[in-house]
Design an enzyme around this catalytic site. Structure first.
Site, PDB file in Angstrom:
ATOM      1  N   PRO A   3       0.833  -1.210   0.000  1.00  0.00           N
ATOM      2  CG  PRO A   3       0.023  -1.037   2.181  1.00  0.00           C
ATOM      3  CD  PRO A   3       0.716  -1.969   1.244  1.00  0.00           C
ATOM      4  CB  THR A  31      -0.072   7.672   0.783  1.00  0.00           C
ATOM      5  OG1 THR A  31      -0.801   6.967   1.790  1.00  0.00           O
ATOM      6  CG2 THR A  31      -0.595   9.071   0.647  1.00  0.00           C
ATOM      7  CD  GLN A  59      -2.919   0.408   4.261  1.00  0.00           C
ATOM      8  OE1 GLN A  59      -2.620   1.518   3.811  1.00  0.00           O
ATOM      9  NE2 GLN A  59      -2.042  -0.356   4.902  1.00  0.00           N
ATOM     10  CG  HIS A  66      -2.886   1.414   7.624  1.00  0.00           C
ATOM     11  ND1 HIS A  66      -1.803   0.867   8.268  1.00  0.00           N
ATOM     12  CD2 HIS A  66      -2.396   2.471   6.915  1.00  0.00           C
ATOM     13  CE1 HIS A  66      -0.716   1.564   7.962  1.00  0.00           C
ATOM     14  NE2 HIS A  66      -1.058   2.541   7.140  1.00  0.00           N
ATOM     15  CE1 TYR A  77      -0.213   7.730   9.642  1.00  0.00           C
ATOM     16  CE2 TYR A  77       0.415   5.640   8.671  1.00  0.00           C
ATOM     17  CZ  TYR A  77       0.529   7.015   8.738  1.00  0.00           C
ATOM     18  OH  TYR A  77       1.402   7.678   7.900  1.00  0.00           O
ATOM     19  NE  ARG A 100       2.019  -2.991   5.355  1.00  0.00           N
ATOM     20  CZ  ARG A 100       2.807  -2.171   4.689  1.00  0.00           C
ATOM     21  NH1 ARG A 100       2.513  -0.881   4.616  1.00  0.00           N
ATOM     22  NH2 ARG A 100       3.878  -2.599   4.051  1.00  0.00           N
ATOM     23  N   GLY A 105      12.130  -3.334   2.309  1.00  0.00           N
ATOM     24  CA  GLY A 105      13.541  -3.477   1.944  1.00  0.00           C
ATOM     25  C   GLY A 105      13.856  -4.727   1.139  1.00  0.00           C
TER      26      GLY A 105
END
Ligand SMILES: Cc1cc2nc3c(=O)[nH]c(=O)nc-3n(C[C@H](O)[C@H](O)[C@H](O)COP(=O)(O)O)c2cc1C
Length: 366
Positions: A25, A27, A102, A177, A182, A229, A301
């Site tokens: 996901p 933004t 998401q 999410h 968050y 997630r 990564g």
């Protein structure tokens, strides 16, 4: 030569994936219209270009006005937004792709500029001391308002409503999410949640809202299509810090998720070097693989080699790629043919317009 594991198919609790390459996901802040709705010539085009991914997970999509914390992000709570997302799912499906949305609430990472001057909502009145991306650029976060029980219940309803809207818009599933500092993550950590009611104080109480969100969403869609997630060792970014109960909280959450028949659990390896942090786990996939019985997606990564390796070692089923997917819509074909990857341009991650959004090459496709 046998096929690389990333390119083998996978049964995601009933949804057939042709490969194990997931688009993470991200933004992209291209919904710069009055309704913050996705559009055919922007988001639909962007996701359709990436339809060869085993699974696309959309950018974080706010579930209410209160949930917003970034400029120009496409929501999933207004009818114009549902109509906009329909164009996205139709175009992705036309190209034989699969896409989850998401569902997002940023909590204290928001800013009064998004809420007519009102404070953003959070489990406790603790400033993350981070930066919020407002319509006027980056601004310091403020001390948020501690949510009332009624506001918590309303937020759970908003997640449920977002999931219902997502089904109407034609998504193949949803990702909750509960990561990256968050709102739901803010409930998990004792450094951001000092509540003394049923949503704080103990590990079970801090995790409670997540299970209430899952149970609410299950009322409007099959649990086999719900993913979520987690970023257990997040320490520093997004104002998040760890303490001695952080990892035990995530261990409890992941264990309890075995009671559900979810689509997947999507984990991130630490975003920063946590080798000196006594509270952190450095190897997330290795730590959580034995704890979780269902599908694990791992992220952060990874390149092609590391992705094949983590599957081969049995520490994850699927691998999610973030930044490589920004600049390589044909990532799967590049992995297939061994074509070098195009570099991403950070300056165009979050700005309006098609530059850095729809103009990356797809050389490996023909
Ligand atoms: C431009 C950008 C936007 C992102 N937006 C989101 C988001 O909306 N939701 C989310 O869970 N993670 C978001 N992330 C994090 C990515 O999903 C991913 O975890 C991160 O980029 C690390 O993976 P990578 O090393 O493959 O890029 C974002 C990352 C980038 C670079």
């Amino acid at each position: 030569m046998s096929k690389q594991l990333l390119l083998t198919d996978y049964n995601l609790n009933g949804l057939k994936l042709p490969n194990r390459v997931v688009m993470a996901p991200m933004t992209r802040s291209r919904a710069d219209n009055a309704e913050n709705a996705p559009r055919e010539d922007f988001e639909a085009e962007y996701y359709a270009l990436r339809a060869s991914a085993g699974l696309i997970i959309s950018e974080g999509s706010p579930i209410s006005d209160e949930a917003i914390g970034y400029v120009n992000v496409p929501g999933i709570y207004k009818s114009a937004q549902i109509e906009g997302w329909k164009k996205v799912t139709e175009k992705v499906h036309e190209k034989n792709g699969r896409i989850f949305i998401q569902l997002w609430h940023v909590g204290r990472m928001s800013h009064p500029d998004f809420h007519k001057g009102e404070k953003p909502l959070a489990p406790s009145a603790i400033n993350p001391n981070a930066q919020s991306y407002t319509p006027e650029g980056f601004k310091d976060t403020v001390t948020p308002k501690e949510m009332t029980i009624a506001e918590i219940k309303q937020t759970i309803e908003d997640f449920k409503n977002g999931a219902k809207n997502a089904m109407e818009a034609g998504f193949d599933g949803v990702e909750i999410h509960s990561s990256n500092g968050y709102l739901l993550h803010q409930f998990f950590n004792g450094t951001s949640n000092t509540r003394t009611d049923e949503y704080g104080g103990t590990i079970e109480n801090r995790a409670k809202i997540l299970f209430e969100v899952i149970d609410a969403i299950k009322q409007v869609m099959p649990e086999q299509k719900i993913g979520l997630r987690l970023n257990p060792s997040l320490d520093g970014p997004f104002g998040m810090t760890m303490d001695k109960e952080t990892i035990p909280t995530f261990d409890y959450i992941v264990n309890k998720l075995n009671e559900y028949d979810l689509a997947y659990v999507h984990l991130s390896e630490p975003f920063t070097d946590v080798s000196d942090n006594d509270f952190a786990v450095s190897e997330i996939a290795k730590h959580y693989r034995p704890l979780y019985k269902g599908t694990l997606i791992i992220n952060a990564g990874f390149d092609q080699e590391k992705g094949n390796k983590v599957i081969e070692e049995g520490n994850a089923d699927l691998v999610a790629y973030g930044k490589p997917y920004i600049s390589n819509p044909d990532l799967v074909e590049r992995f297939e043919k061994g074509v070098d990857l195009t570099d991403w341009d950070e300056d165009t991650f979050y700005v309006p317009g098609k530059k850095g959004y729809l103009d990356y090459p797809v050389n490996a496709r023909d």
